[in-house]
Design an enzyme around this catalytic site. Structure first.
Site, PDB file in Angstrom:
ATOM      1  N   TYR A 110      42.271  45.755  34.544  1.00  0.00           N
ATOM      2  CA  TYR A 110      42.731  46.960  34.653  1.00  0.00           C
ATOM      3  C   TYR A 110      41.800  48.223  34.303  1.00  0.00           C
ATOM      4  O   TYR A 110      41.838  49.373  34.890  1.00  0.00           O
ATOM      5  CB  TYR A 110      43.937  47.283  33.736  1.00  0.00           C
ATOM      6  N   THR A 142      43.655  41.447  42.566  1.00  0.00           N
ATOM      7  CA  THR A 142      43.747  42.486  41.560  1.00  0.00           C
ATOM      8  C   THR A 142      44.866  42.070  40.541  1.00  0.00           C
ATOM      9  O   THR A 142      45.498  41.250  40.608  1.00  0.00           O
ATOM     10  CB  THR A 142      44.289  43.901  41.891  1.00  0.00           C
ATOM     11  N   ASP A 143      44.636  42.680  39.094  1.00  0.00           N
ATOM     12  CA  ASP A 143      45.621  42.468  38.112  1.00  0.00           C
ATOM     13  C   ASP A 143      46.945  43.210  38.683  1.00  0.00           C
ATOM     14  O   ASP A 143      46.982  43.828  39.709  1.00  0.00           O
ATOM     15  CB  ASP A 143      45.198  42.807  36.850  1.00  0.00           C
ATOM     16  N   TRP A 144      48.134  42.698  38.009  1.00  0.00           N
ATOM     17  CA  TRP A 144      49.495  43.104  38.481  1.00  0.00           C
ATOM     18  C   TRP A 144      49.715  44.654  38.191  1.00  0.00           C
ATOM     19  O   TRP A 144      49.393  45.338  37.151  1.00  0.00           O
ATOM     20  CB  TRP A 144      50.160  42.212  37.368  1.00  0.00           C
TER      21      TRP A 144
END
Length: 604
Positions: free
Chosen positions: A286, A322-324
């Protein structure tokens, strides 16, 4: 028991005439994977392609049935995901009571996928679920699976073969229930002592992290990637450790990554090692880099990092997810959290998707807004050719994992494999190997079987197998206290899953340790998920021990001498908060005059 479909029935499920029977040439396993990918891609609509781009949480019913909508986590039903949104990648959030239940649910979900127009099988992923953590933002309790120490504990063993064995055991248990992607290992360097994500790393040494990360990948994927493998999604590119003030970018106050020591490239070294071992997928973090040559936006939006470094410089051609939660806002455990669109908060959700795809990512983690991507294609803001670039990678992975040939699992085999006695025993042996003895004043360890024990944090019935358990410190020959490394209360349930803030024990905890230690020689076992300020504990206790996910019996095996103590610290333990404040978050081993150095550990 309900009979689940076999691999053969997947192709026989009724579908529309234009794709039935021979019109599904991509099911011909004799064709090269690249050709099968193109055949399927040619048959897909924009909506079906768009569904591939979303990889989010999914739940199962406790009895193995398909789940209805889950208000607690804000998730739609399984059917809405697969049939309405045409999604085929999911991170399983649920912890089931046994392997049979998980396998049953998995087969029902694959049966649902087989009923769709093209019958594309789903790919199930998971965060780590082989240890003692319960943080739904990072890892899950082991449940029916074998229990191993956290990655920091595996790093404390310094045993790459043990780490490979862990990966192989986890692979066997994952594949038995249909999990085919591991959202791990985490090869970040824990160079900022306050950072909340250290527990799933291998510590702060780049060489050790790379060595163990490569072994981890080989364990999950095998020497050759294929139908028996679990694909690894290594994270968090380009290294998530150098957090300003140690705060985590799951939250707006932790969005900045800083490099005052100029060590950006050092954090890439473990990724090079895992790529050389064959890692298939990558998750960027992130955080947004501040004060570097790169755009000050989160790494999932960052073209110079994902395309410039990852794709072009390092030559990675696997999946980037991608991260959440980079696109849409969410409510987590009743608390609203904004999208983690750091540096691009001003963009609309549609504009964020465009920027993510332009950066070079293939999937949007934690998102299910398929309609937004379809709309972008219809409006000409994202080309179908761009969809095809990522869709090829995503379909290739499904083909190479063998999901089109056999999407289902054997329910009875899953019941036998998950939590099998030999796998549980291997995990327990790793737990014992990870126990790290930091001090042993007066040789209080190992203790004799005739010892009268006062225990806290250990089941008295378990402790009674190693000595005589007494009710008070005054009656004891030795006290054993198990404590958690300190962290600050941040005010919301989700934030408190991430242990952040001060590394100093509260006065209440220290006063209690001192009180017990004044009455009897005391062993303090610290769950050292971050390198706490241990000096006051060391001053009071006869022995201090560090662990990272160890059962009571495994700990007492070591403290009693039934098993040898051989763990070694995977990071420096700082002497003071002032030393932590003065250290540079991107530089390993940067706290002045540490209390214990990386590699420290006593033998018994």
């Amino acid at each position: 028991m309900t009979t689940m479909p076999t691999a053969a029935t997947a192709a026989e499920t009724p579908v529309s005439d234009d794709v039935a029977g021979p019109a599904r040439p991509w099911l011909d396993a004799g064709l090269p994977v690249a050709e099968r990918v193109e055949l399927l891609l040619d048959a897909m609509t924009v909506e079906e392609k768009a569904g591939l781009f979303f990889h989010t949480m999914i739940t199962m019913s406790p009895d193995g049935e398909l789940a209805e909508a889950n208000p607690q986590f804000g998730l739609p039903s399984n059917r809405e995901y697969v049939v309405d949104k045409q999604m085929t990648h999911f991170n399983l959030l649920s912890v089931a009571p046994d392997g049979r239940t998980m396998a049953t649910w998995h087969n029902r979900l694959q049966e649902l996928a087989a009923s769709t127009r093209l019958g594309i099988p789903v790919t199930i992923s998971t965060d780590p679920r082989h240890s003692f953590t319960d943080n739904p933002g990072a890892a899950l309790m082991a449940g029916p699976f074998s229990k191993w120490p956290e990655p920091l504990g595996l790093a404390a063993t310094r045993d790459a073969e043990l780490v490979r064995q862990h990966g192989d055991v986890a692979r066997r248990e994952y594949t038995a229930v249909g999990i085919r992607v591991a959202l791990h290992p985490q090869v970040d360097l824990a160079t900022e002592p306050r950072w909340s994500r250290a527990l799933q790393t291998s510590g702060e040494d780049a060489d050790l992290t790379g060595e163990l990360g490569a072994a981890y990948v080989r364990g999950f994927q095998g020497e050759t990637f294929g139908p028996g493998s679990v694909a690894t999604m290594v994270k968090h590119f380009p290294g998530g450790g150098p957090q300003k003030d140690g705060e985590d970018p799951h939250f707006a106050y932790g969005r900045e990554q800083v490099y005052p020591g100029g060590k950006f490239d050092l954090h890439l070294e473990p990724f090079k090692a895992v790529f050389a071992a064959g890692a298939r997928q990558v998750m960027p973090y992130y955080g947004m880099p501040v004060g570097t040559e790169h755009e000050e936006v989160g790494f999932g939006f960052n073209r110079s990092v994902l395309t410039g470094i990852l794709r072009e410089q390092l030559g990675f051609d696997g999946i980037v997810c991608t991260d959440w939660g980079l696109v849409t806002d969410a409510e987590i455990f009743g608390t609203p959290f904004p999208a983690r669109a750091w540096g691009v908060e001003h963009l609309t959700p549609e504009e964020r998707i465009v920027k993510i795809l332009d950066a070079g990512a293939d999937q949007l983690g934690g998102e299910s807004c398929v309609e937004l991507l379809v709309g972008l294609v219809r409006d000409g803001r994202v080309t179908e050719d761009r969809l095809d670039v990522s869709a090829r990678r995503l379909l290739r992975e499904k083909f190479e994992l063998g999901l089109f040939e056999n999407p289902y699992v054997d329910v009875e085999a899953a019941a036998a494999v998950v939590g099998a006695p030999e796998l549980v025993a291997a995990g327990e042996a790793a737990q014992r190997a990870s126990v790290t003895v930091l001090t042993n004043a007066g040789g209080v360890l190992p203790f004799a079987p005739t010892t009268r024990l006062y225990v806290e944090g250990v089941d008295p019935e378990v402790a009674g197998r190693y000595g005589t358990v007494v009710a008070t410190p005054a009656e004891a020959d030795l006290a054993i206290l198990r404590v958690q490394a300190p962290y600050e209360d941040r005010g919301s349930v989700f934030e408190n899953f991430f242990h952040a803030g001060s590394l100093e024990f509260t006065g209440e905890v220290l006063d209690h340790v001192r009180e017990v230690a004044a009455a009897v020689p005391t062993v303090v076992d610290v769950f050292l998920d971050r390198p706490a300020i241990l000096a006051p504990v060391v001053d009071a206790a006869a022995s201090v021990v560090a662990t990272w996910g160890v059962s009571g019996p495994a700990l007492l095996d070591v403290l009693s001498g039934a098993s040898p103590a051989g763990g070694r610290l995977p990071f420096d333990v700082p002497r003071s908060t002032a030393a932590v404040d003065a250290s540079r978050p991107d530089v390993p081993f940067d706290t002045a005059d540490p209390l214990f150095r990386f590699g420290h550990g006593l033998t018994l």
